[in-house]
Scaffold this motif. Sequence first.
Motif, PDB file in Angstrom:
ATOM      1  N   UNK A 251     -15.102 -55.707  28.522  1.00  0.00           N
ATOM      2  CA  UNK A 251     -14.920 -54.811  29.661  1.00  0.00           C
ATOM      3  C   UNK A 251     -14.563 -53.417  29.171  1.00  0.00           C
ATOM      4  N   UNK A 252     -15.029 -52.421  29.923  1.00  0.00           N
ATOM      5  CA  UNK A 252     -14.594 -51.038  29.674  1.00  0.00           C
ATOM      6  C   UNK A 252     -14.870 -50.525  28.276  1.00  0.00           C
ATOM      7  N   UNK A 253     -16.064 -50.763  27.765  1.00  0.00           N
ATOM      8  CA  UNK A 253     -16.399 -50.161  26.471  1.00  0.00           C
ATOM      9  C   UNK A 253     -16.378 -48.650  26.643  1.00  0.00           C
ATOM     10  N   UNK A 254     -15.708 -47.967  25.717  1.00  0.00           N
ATOM     11  CA  UNK A 254     -15.625 -46.512  25.832  1.00  0.00           C
ATOM     12  C   UNK A 254     -14.199 -46.047  26.034  1.00  0.00           C
ATOM     13  N   UNK A 255     -13.288 -46.994  26.371  1.00  0.00           N
ATOM     14  CA  UNK A 255     -11.884 -46.609  26.564  1.00  0.00           C
ATOM     15  C   UNK A 255     -11.106 -46.698  25.258  1.00  0.00           C
ATOM     16  N   UNK A 256     -11.675 -47.381  24.257  1.00  0.00           N
ATOM     17  CA  UNK A 256     -10.969 -47.521  22.982  1.00  0.00           C
ATOM     18  C   UNK A 256     -11.079 -46.228  22.167  1.00  0.00           C
TER      19      UNK A 256
END
Length: 325
Positions: A251-256
């Motif tokens: 979930x939410x690839x790009x928040x790391x």
Amino acid sequence: MSRSDNIRAAKQKIAENRATAIRIYERHTAEISALFPEFKRIDDQLAQTGLKIMAAALASPSDEAERNIEAVHAEYDALADRKRQILTDNGYPADYCDIKYFCPKCSDTGYVDIRICECLKKELVLASLEASGLYSLVETQSFQTFSLDYYEKDDKINMKRNAVRLWEFANNFVPGKSESFLFIGATGLGKTHLSSAVARVIIEKGAYVVYESSISMIADYEAKRFGGSSYNNEWDDNVDRYTECDLLIIDDLGCEVVNNFTLSCLYNIINSRIIMHKSTIINTNLSDKELRSRYTDRIFSRILGEFTTLHFRGHDIREQKLIKK
Ligand SMILES: [Zn+2]
């Protein structure tokens, strides 16, 4: 939690049910035995039934053995009736001292003959859901509760196509033989809802699903890599599940945070899953263009080459719901 942990947790639950049922039975029997000595005496006599039947069966000729066994059975029935009589005469339910299993089909053993009982199957689904990270979501976010009412015109047609595609994917899912998806779209457009709906169907088919945000996933790898002296085996299990599961939902690839370590982690997870023909679903709020500039070509081309991209378009559903309230 690995798949074998889920199986262990489910069996543990069934064993606890059985222990509870027996505990209640023993408590009731002790209570009644203390109050009514006759009940206790009958109970002791009944405990001898097995031995009596064996002794009766030893008689010869065989028709005499048969008659003996019948007599023991008749005696057993009479004593059991008397026990019930004592209970009802004193205002207790007739079955107050019977063992009441949670699942009468398998007496809380989890098996009927050599086949897995429905109750153990159900516990397996629950344990897998809990371990998948989706426990709180799947109750409310299923295919049944997915609504196209929040989408308009072309967006509605697009979302209907996405939902149908994913419904077919989930219902025809075969571990090691199904495709992978990249969900692209802003927040509040149903990416998590449909991921959770897919996961539920696949878990119910008995497959091993893991759902995690990219931030938590990377954090697990960091703990393993940089844990230092406090390193322990649990960290191996914790990261192994990302490559072992039949379906991984990131979930939410790009928040790391992007650095060499996170990029190589992502590449290794995605690449090893592709090599093992394992399905992955990636959710991201980033656009194609943002994905391209954020991740190296190596990751980006790997994802685009092997994943089916589904676009989620429309107006934030959470905002729409708030306005309606
Ligand atoms: Zn059962």
